[in-house]
Scaffold this active site. Structure first.
Site, PDB file in Angstrom:
ATOM      1  CE  LYS A 140      -1.935  -0.915  -6.024  1.00 10.52           C
ATOM      2  NZ  LYS A 140      -1.523  -2.513  -5.975  1.00 10.52           N
ATOM      3  NE  ARG A 185      -7.678 -10.100  -5.341  1.00  5.31           N
ATOM      4  CZ  ARG A 185      -6.167  -9.184  -4.698  1.00  5.31           C
ATOM      5  NH1 ARG A 185      -6.618  -8.555  -4.393  1.00  5.31           N
ATOM      6  NH2 ARG A 185      -5.131 -10.353  -5.126  1.00  5.31           N
ATOM      7  CD  GLU A 221      -8.471  -2.976   1.635  1.00  8.51           C
ATOM      8  OE1 GLU A 221      -9.778  -2.869   0.501  1.00  8.51           O
ATOM      9  OE2 GLU A 221      -7.834  -3.826   1.532  1.00  8.51           O
ATOM     10  CG  HIS A 251      -5.893  -2.353  -3.869  1.00  9.56           C
ATOM     11  ND1 HIS A 251      -5.465  -3.226  -2.947  1.00  9.56           N
ATOM     12  CD2 HIS A 251      -6.997  -1.628  -3.172  1.00  9.56           C
ATOM     13  CE1 HIS A 251      -6.703  -3.361  -1.962  1.00  9.56           C
ATOM     14  NE2 HIS A 251      -7.274  -2.673  -2.073  1.00  9.56           N
ATOM     15  NE  ARG A 263      -2.682  -6.009  -9.892  1.00  9.61           N
ATOM     16  CZ  ARG A 263      -3.002  -6.469  -8.424  1.00  9.61           C
ATOM     17  NH1 ARG A 263      -3.855  -8.220  -8.384  1.00  9.61           N
ATOM     18  NH2 ARG A 263      -3.267  -6.130  -7.756  1.00  9.61           N
ATOM     19  CG  ASN A 274      -0.072  -4.486  -8.920  1.00  5.98           C
ATOM     20  OD1 ASN A 274      -0.440  -3.119  -8.389  1.00  5.98           O
ATOM     21  ND2 ASN A 274       0.326  -5.660  -7.733  1.00  5.98           N
ATOM     22  CE1 TYR A 301      -1.531  -2.605  -0.242  1.00  2.76           C
ATOM     23  CE2 TYR A 301      -0.778  -0.351  -0.520  1.00  2.76           C
ATOM     24  CZ  TYR A 301      -1.304  -1.718  -0.754  1.00  2.76           C
ATOM     25  OH  TYR A 301      -1.534  -1.340  -2.335  1.00  2.76           O
TER      26      TYR A 301
HETATM   27  P1  IDP Z   1      -3.020  -7.872  -4.368  1.00  2.00           P
HETATM   28  O1  IDP Z   1      -3.083  -6.319  -5.057  1.00  2.00           O
HETATM   29  O2  IDP Z   1      -3.101  -8.503  -5.782  1.00  2.00           O
HETATM   30  O3  IDP Z   1      -3.857  -7.996  -3.368  1.00  2.00           O
HETATM   31  P2  IDP Z   1      -1.141  -8.074  -2.134  1.00  2.00           P
HETATM   32  O4  IDP Z   1      -0.172  -9.535  -1.946  1.00  2.00           O
HETATM   33  O5  IDP Z   1      -2.181  -7.546  -1.174  1.00  2.00           O
HETATM   34  O6  IDP Z   1      -1.619  -8.054  -3.586  1.00  2.00           O
HETATM   35  O7  IDP Z   1      -0.186  -7.012  -2.164  1.00  2.00           O
HETATM   36  C1  IDP Z   1       0.369  -5.683  -1.922  1.00  2.00           C
HETATM   37  C2  IDP Z   1       0.754  -4.907  -3.337  1.00  2.00           C
HETATM   38  O8  IDP Z   1       1.939  -4.942  -3.126  1.00  2.00           O
HETATM   39  C3  IDP Z   1       0.307  -5.590  -4.922  1.00  2.00           C
HETATM   40  O9  IDP Z   1      -0.175  -4.821  -5.142  1.00  2.00           O
HETATM   41  C4  IDP Z   1       1.708  -4.906  -5.678  1.00  2.00           C
HETATM   42  O10 IDP Z   1       1.703  -3.911  -5.501  1.00  2.00           O
HETATM   43  C5  IDP Z   1       2.922  -4.814  -4.243  1.00  2.00           C
HETATM   44  N1  IDP Z   1       3.137  -6.483  -3.594  1.00  2.00           N
HETATM   45  C6  IDP Z   1       3.021  -7.395  -3.323  1.00  2.00           C
HETATM   46  N2  IDP Z   1       4.300  -8.566  -3.577  1.00  2.00           N
HETATM   47  C7  IDP Z   1       5.630  -7.947  -4.082  1.00  2.00           C
HETATM   48  C8  IDP Z   1       6.565  -8.137  -4.648  1.00  2.00           C
HETATM   49  O11 IDP Z   1       6.861  -8.960  -3.973  1.00  2.00           O
HETATM   50  N3  IDP Z   1       7.482  -7.013  -4.495  1.00  2.00           N
HETATM   51  C9  IDP Z   1       7.181  -5.296  -5.063  1.00  2.00           C
HETATM   52  N4  IDP Z   1       6.116  -5.125  -4.728  1.00  2.00           N
HETATM   53  C10 IDP Z   1       4.768  -6.498  -4.364  1.00  2.00           C
HETATM   54 MG    MG Z   2      -3.950  -7.610  -0.523  1.00  3.06          MG
END
Ligand code: IDP
Ligand code: MG
Length: 194
Positions: free
Chosen positions: A52, A128, A169, A158, A145, A155, A92
């Site tokens: 990212k 993952r 994707e 992705h 992470r 974080n 997203y």
């Molecule tokens: P993932 O990246 O581990 O698959 P997802 O739930 O798909 O997690 O969320 C996508 C991205 O959205 C996360 O990697 C993070 O950058 C952002 N995100 C998810 N939850 C939050 C939150 O509670 N606050 C701010 N950003 C969030």
């Molecule tokens: Mg995700």
């Protein structure tokens, strides 16, 4: 040296006895049993991994690539781009109703990212595990992470969370012509059984 080599080479040219399997015309692998000639029996699973914008800004692209290469996965596609909001919105789409969604799109489109497609045995599940928990505070040390980030909104990386999601994707971020299929040149893979 020449005295030892040339008589046997000339014997070969004259049609004399030859060492089986040593002819330069024998294609690599053609002496293998059929099961090994067919290539890997595992499905060629692929996943989308993206460093990212915060990861690019912090010069973490090389660390990410090194981890995936050392694990034994195969890089089959890679590009740097500043992601258009339209692609991010599709990527997203399941998060559109979340309160953090507008900030997420702003952050993801704020600078260049590096999108990659990695291939290998169980690569979706393994990647993952390698990237760690979404919330950096929960991410175990040793994960990407867990080693490089402190906040869920920055974080670093992705990775697709399912095989179906990965297919969707990969098609979203890459043209099929941008992906390169290649295999170990060694007859016996050093990564996993064929
Ligand atoms: P993932 O990246 O581990 O698959 P997802 O739930 O798909 O997690 O969320 C996508 C991205 O959205 C996360 O990697 C993070 O950058 C952002 N995100 C998810 N939850 C939050 C939150 O509670 N606050 C701010 N950003 C969030
Ligand atoms: Mg995700």
């Amino acid at each position: 040296m020449g005295g030892l080599f040339w008589p046997s080479a000339l014997r070969g040219l004259r049609g004399g006895p030859r060492v089986p399997g040593r002819s330069p015309l024998v294609r690599p692998g053609s002496g293998l049993p059929p099961a090994l000639k067919r290539g890997p029996s595992w499905t060629r699973e692929r996943t989308l991994v993206a460093v990212k914008p915060d990861g690019v800004q912090r010069r973490l692209v090389g660390d990410v690539i090194r981890r995936f290469e050392r694990r034994g996965f195969t890089l089959v596609g890679m590009k740097m781009l500043q992601a258009p909001e339209s692609i991010l919105a599709e990527h997203y789409r399941d998060l559109q109703r979340k309160p953090f969604y507008p900030a997420l799109i702003r952050y993801m489109s704020s600078g260049p990212m590096v999108a990659m497609v990695w291939e290998g045995y169980n690569v979706v599940r393994a990647s993952r595990a390698m990237i760690g928990h979404t919330d950096s505070a929960e991410a175990a040390p040793g994960t990407i992470r867990g080693d490089f980030s402190v906040h869920i909104s920055r974080n670093v990386i992705h990775a697709s969370d399912s095989v179906e999601g990965a297919q969707r994707e990969i098609q979203l971020w890459f043209q099929s012509s941008e992906l390169v299929s290649w295999a170990d040149t060694a007859q016996h893979s050093s990564i996993h059984p064929a």
